[in-house]
Design an enzyme around this catalytic site. Structure first.
Site, PDB file in Angstrom:
ATOM      1  N   HIS A   1       9.407   8.100  14.992  1.00 23.71           N
ATOM      2  CA  HIS A   1       8.329   7.176  14.589  1.00 23.71           C
ATOM      3  C   HIS A   1       6.977   7.911  14.517  1.00 23.71           C
ATOM      4  O   HIS A   1       6.008   7.557  15.180  1.00 23.71           O
ATOM      5  CB  HIS A   1       8.222   6.000  15.556  1.00 23.71           C
ATOM      6  CG  HIS A   1       7.598   4.789  14.928  1.00 23.71           C
ATOM      7  ND1 HIS A   1       7.879   3.506  15.329  1.00 23.71           N
ATOM      8  CD2 HIS A   1       6.697   4.662  13.911  1.00 23.71           C
ATOM      9  CE1 HIS A   1       7.177   2.648  14.603  1.00 23.71           C
ATOM     10  NE2 HIS A   1       6.450   3.334  13.746  1.00 23.71           N
TER      11      HIS A   1
ATOM     12  N   ARG B   1       9.660  -0.013   9.303  1.00 29.93           N
ATOM     13  CA  ARG B   1       9.819  -0.701  10.573  1.00 29.93           C
ATOM     14  C   ARG B   1      11.297  -0.673  10.972  1.00 29.93           C
ATOM     15  O   ARG B   1      12.184  -0.720  10.119  1.00 29.93           O
ATOM     16  CB  ARG B   1       9.354  -2.178  10.466  1.00 29.93           C
ATOM     17  CG  ARG B   1       7.841  -2.339  10.366  1.00 29.93           C
ATOM     18  CD  ARG B   1       7.176  -2.057  11.705  1.00 29.93           C
ATOM     19  NE  ARG B   1       5.737  -2.302  11.659  1.00 29.93           N
ATOM     20  CZ  ARG B   1       4.838  -1.372  11.382  1.00 29.93           C
ATOM     21  NH1 ARG B   1       5.236  -0.134  11.115  1.00 29.93           N
ATOM     22  NH2 ARG B   1       3.555  -1.655  11.379  1.00 29.93           N
TER      23      ARG B   1
ATOM     24  N   ASP C   1       9.685  -6.726  -5.060  1.00 33.39           N
ATOM     25  CA  ASP C   1       8.723  -7.323  -4.135  1.00 33.39           C
ATOM     26  C   ASP C   1       8.313  -8.679  -4.702  1.00 33.39           C
ATOM     27  O   ASP C   1       7.473  -8.755  -5.603  1.00 33.39           O
ATOM     28  CB  ASP C   1       7.489  -6.432  -3.953  1.00 33.39           C
ATOM     29  CG  ASP C   1       6.650  -6.868  -2.754  1.00 33.39           C
ATOM     30  OD1 ASP C   1       6.594  -8.081  -2.497  1.00 33.39           O
ATOM     31  OD2 ASP C   1       6.066  -5.997  -2.084  1.00 33.39           O
TER      32      ASP C   1
ATOM     33  N   ARG D   1       0.822  -1.213   0.000  1.00 32.24           N
ATOM     34  CA  ARG D   1       0.000   0.000   0.000  1.00 32.24           C
ATOM     35  C   ARG D   1       0.858   1.267   0.000  1.00 32.24           C
ATOM     36  O   ARG D   1       0.690   2.150  -0.837  1.00 32.24           O
ATOM     37  CB  ARG D   1      -0.925   0.001   1.216  1.00 32.24           C
ATOM     38  CG  ARG D   1      -2.011  -1.072   1.156  1.00 32.24           C
ATOM     39  CD  ARG D   1      -2.850  -1.040   2.425  1.00 32.24           C
ATOM     40  NE  ARG D   1      -3.951  -1.994   2.367  1.00 32.24           N
ATOM     41  CZ  ARG D   1      -3.848  -3.258   2.779  1.00 32.24           C
ATOM     42  NH1 ARG D   1      -2.707  -3.696   3.263  1.00 32.24           N
ATOM     43  NH2 ARG D   1      -4.880  -4.082   2.705  1.00 32.24           N
ATOM     44  N   ILE D   2       1.779   1.350   0.968  1.00 34.20           N
ATOM     45  CA  ILE D   2       2.570   2.581   1.091  1.00 34.20           C
ATOM     46  C   ILE D   2       3.569   2.691  -0.053  1.00 34.20           C
ATOM     47  O   ILE D   2       3.761   3.761  -0.628  1.00 34.20           O
ATOM     48  CB  ILE D   2       3.261   2.636   2.464  1.00 34.20           C
ATOM     49  CG1 ILE D   2       2.201   2.665   3.575  1.00 34.20           C
ATOM     50  CG2 ILE D   2       4.165   3.859   2.567  1.00 34.20           C
ATOM     51  CD1 ILE D   2       2.759   2.553   4.979  1.00 34.20           C
TER      52      ILE D   2
ATOM     53  N   GLU E   1      13.394   1.612  20.323  1.00 36.19           N
ATOM     54  CA  GLU E   1      12.510   2.764  20.549  1.00 36.19           C
ATOM     55  C   GLU E   1      11.957   2.691  21.962  1.00 36.19           C
ATOM     56  O   GLU E   1      11.564   1.605  22.405  1.00 36.19           O
ATOM     57  CB  GLU E   1      11.375   2.772  19.513  1.00 36.19           C
ATOM     58  CG  GLU E   1      11.869   2.973  18.075  1.00 36.19           C
ATOM     59  CD  GLU E   1      10.724   3.035  17.056  1.00 36.19           C
ATOM     60  OE1 GLU E   1       9.547   3.056  17.473  1.00 36.19           O
ATOM     61  OE2 GLU E   1      11.020   3.072  15.858  1.00 36.19           O
TER      62      GLU E   1
END
Length: 530
Positions: free
Chosen positions: A280, A233, A171, A151-152, A262
Site C-alpha cells: 500500500h 482500495r 464509470d 482523477r487517478i 492490511e
C-alpha cells in the site's frame, strides 16, 4: 482585516504549516484530546485533521465559526459530510496530492506484469539465467480497461495512450463530457469492458457497490490471459476468485498494492511468480507527502477567505487544472446571479440554464451552484455559500434545469444563457461569456444585446429611445461627481425602449439615483453592487 484562525489537530508537512502561517493564525495541537478539541473548536474558522479525529454532529454543533474542515489525505470516513453540508461547512481533502504517485504505481504494476519483471529480477539474483521463461507482452495495440474514470483513472488513461494502447473505461457516475475530454471510449456496462480488455486496472472508491466488483463471475467474462491491477482500495477484487483465476491460467498476471487485510504478511496469492505485490505504497513518495501538506493548507486558506475550494468533497468534483479553465465562468455566473434581485423584486420560481458551444465539454454543475449562490445572497440573511446554495434554493422552492447545446450560438465559442421565471410568471433573461482575455462578459440582458464586463458598482438605466436621454444622464453623472469607467447602450427596436449600463468607480447614493429617476424619459434607474 482580522486573520482567520485554523487549528491543526494532526501533523502535516512543515511546508504546509509555513504556508498557513503566512495567511492565518495557526494553533498546532497535534494529538489533542477529544474533550479539549470540543472545548476549543468554537474559536476557529478552520480545522485540519487526518484520520484520528472525528468530525461529527457533536463537534459541528460547537464549531459555530467553522468554515472548512481539511482532511490531509483521501479518506473522509471520520467526517459527517451531510451534517457539515447542512451547516454550510466545506469539507476538503487532498485526492490530487497523491494521484500522480498512485497512478504511477498502478502503471508500474501494469508494466511489471506484462514483462514478468519481479520474477525475472528474483530469478537472476538467485543465480539463474534463462530468457525463454519470461515471455511477456507488448502494450502497443492492446486494450486497457479502466474501471473508474476519476482523477487517478484519467491520469492513467492519459499516460497509457503514449504506449499506443486503446483506452476503454466503465464509470456510470462520470459525464459523457469527461470521456470525450480524455479521449476514452465509454462502456455502458462492466461486462462490455471485461470482455474487451487485455489489461484491467481499477480506480474506484470502496463502497457497498464496489466491494467485490471483480469476482468469479466477472473473471469468467474476461479474455484468457488477462492482466489485472488493483492500486485503489482493498476488497474491490475477490482474492479467492483471483487465486482460482491464476491457478487456471485465466489470469496472466496480477498486480496488487492494496489487500483484503492490511498489514498483510502472507497470502495464498504469494505462491504465484506472476503476482507483484507492494505494501500500500501508492502515496509513499516524498513529493506526495509534501504536496498533501501544502495542498490542504491552500484548501483551508481558500475556504476561510470564501474562495472556491477545488477539492471540496461536498461540491461537484473539480480538479485544480480544470478549475483554472472554469474559474472565469464560475466568477461570471456568481455575478450574473447577483443581478436578478437588484433589478427585479418578484421571487424566483425556476431557472433554466442553456450552455452553448465549447463549454458543454465541462461538468457545469459548479456553474449552477455559483449562480444560485449569487442569486440567494441578495435575499437570504443566513450564510449562503457554495456548499449550501443548492440546498437553500431547494428549500426556497427554486427549481433549476440545464440544457447543453454543442453548436455555437451567434459566433460565440461558448455562451451561457439564463432564463428565469418568477412567481408573477414573468421571464427574465441574461447571457454571458468569457473573452479571450479570460474576462467574464454580460452580453445580453432582458433581450438587449450589450457587451459589459461586470464591475463592483454599476448603474442600470431603462429609458425611452428618444434623443437627448444619454446627454441628460451624462449631465447628472457630472453634477454628482460620479466617475464612469465604461458605458454601454442597447435597444431592441428603434424608438421604443433602450437601456444604459454604466460601470462606475463607487456606490451611487440614493439622492443621486433619485435624480436619474426624475428625468422625463427614464423609466427606471437602479444601482447594482456586485
Amino acid at each position: 482585516m482580522t486573520k482567520g484562525k485554523v487549528l491543526v489537530a494532526e501533523r502535516i508537512d512543515d511546508a504546509g504549516i509555513e504556508l498557513l502561517r503566512k495567511e492565518l493564525e495557526v494553533d498546532l495541537c497535534f494529538d489533542i484530546p477529544r474533550d479539549e478539541l470540543l472545548e476549543k473548536i468554537h474559536d476557529y474558522d478552520g480545522l485540519i485533521i487526518r484520520s484520528d479525529n472525528k468530525v461529527d454532529k457533536e463537534l459541528l454543533e460547537k464549531a459555530t465559526k467553522l468554515k472548512i474542515v481539511g482532511r490531509a489525505g483521501n479518506g473522509i470516513d471520520n467526517i459527517d459530510v451531510a451534517e457539515a453540508t447542512r451547516r454550510g461547512v466545506i469539507v476538503a481533502n487532498t485526492p490530487d496530492s497523491n494521484s500522480i504517485s498512485a497512478c504511477e504505481l498502478a502503471i508500474t504494476h501494469i508494466l511489471a506484469g506484462a514483462k514478468n519483471f519481479t520474477y525475472a529480477d528474483s530469478y537472476l539474483k538467485s543465480g539463474n539465467w534463462d530468457r525463454d521463461i519470461f515471455m511477456g507482452n507488448e502494450l502497443y495495440n492492446k486494450t486497457l480497461g479502466i474501471i473508474g474514470l476519476g482523477r487517478i483513472g484519467a491520469l492513467v488513461a492519459t499516460r497509457m495512450k503514449s504506449f499506443g494502447m486503446k483506452i476503454i473505461a466503465y464509470d456510470p457516475y462520470i459525464s459523457e463530457e469527461r470521456f470525450e475530454r480524455y479521449d476514452v471510449e465509454r462502456k455502458e456496462t462492466l461486462e462490455e469492458l471485461l470482455k474487451e480488455a487485455d489489461i484491467i486496472t481499477i480506480h474506484t472508491p470502496r463502497t457497498k457497490e464496489t466491494i467485490g466488483i471483480i469476482g468469479k463471475k466477472e473473471i469468467s467474462l474476461m479474455k484468457d490471459g488477462v492482466r489485472l491491477v488493483n492500486a485503489a482500495r482493498g476488497k474491490l477484487m475477490d482474492e479467492e476468485a483471483l487465486y482460482e483465476g491464476l491457478k487456471s491460467g485465466k489470469i496472466a498476471s496480477l498486480g496488487l498494492d492494496v489487500h483484503e487485510k492490511e498489514p498483510r504478511y502472507e497470502s495464498p496469492l504469494y505462491e504465484f511468480k506472476n503476482v507483484t505485490v507492494t505494501p500500500h505504497i501508492g502515496a509513499t513518495t516524498v513529493e506526495a507527502q509534501q504536496d498533501v501538506g501544502v495542498t490542504i493548507a491552500e484548501q483551508v486558506i481558500k475556504g476561510i477567505k470564501g474562495e472556491i475550494v477545488p477539492n471540496a468533497v461536498n461540491l461537484p468534483g473539480i480538479a485544480t487544472d480544470e478549475l483554472k479553465k472554469m474559474k472565469p465562468y464560475i466568477e461570471l455566473m456568481e455575478k450574473l446571479g447577483k443581478l436578478y434581485y437588484q433589478l427585479n423584486s418578484y421571487p424566483v420560481k425556476n431557472v433554466n440554464i442553456v450552455y452553448w458551444g465549447d463549454i458543454v465539454k465541462f461538468d457545469t454543475e459548479m456553474l449552477e451552484i455559483a449562480f444560485l449562490k449569487g442569486l440567494l445572497e441578495q435575499v437570504n440573511n443566513d450564510r449562503v455559500n457554495y456548499i449550501n446554495a443548492k440546498m437553500t434554493a431547494e428549500q426556497s422552492g427554486i427549481s433549476i434545469r440545464r440544457q447543453k447545446m454543442k453548436e455555437h450560438y451567434n459566433n460565440y465559442s461558448s455562451l451561457i444563457t439564463i432564463k428565469i421565471t418568477n412567481n408573477a410568471g414573468e421571464k427574465f433573461t441574461l447571457s454571458g461569456t468569457v473573452s479571450n482575455k479570460q474576462e467574464g462578459k454580460l452580453v445580453e440582458i432582458e433581450g438587449y444585446e450589450v457587451d459589459v464586463k461586470p464591475s463592483e458598482y454599476m448603474l442600470f438605466v431603462k429609458n425611452k429611445d428618444v434623443p437627448g436621454v444619454i446627454g441628460q444622464v451624462g449631465t447628472i453623472v457630472g453634477q454628482e461627481n460620479i466617475n464612469v469607467a465604461t458605458m454601454q447602450v442597447g435597444r431592441k427596436v428603434k424608438g421604443e425602449m433602450a437601456i444604459m449600463i454604466l460601470n462606475v468607480d463607487s456606490e451611487i447614493s440614493k439622492e443621486s439615483l433619485d435624480k436619474f429617476k426624475q428625468l422625463e424619459n427614464v423609466i427606471e434607474a437602479k444601482t447594482i453592487i456586485l
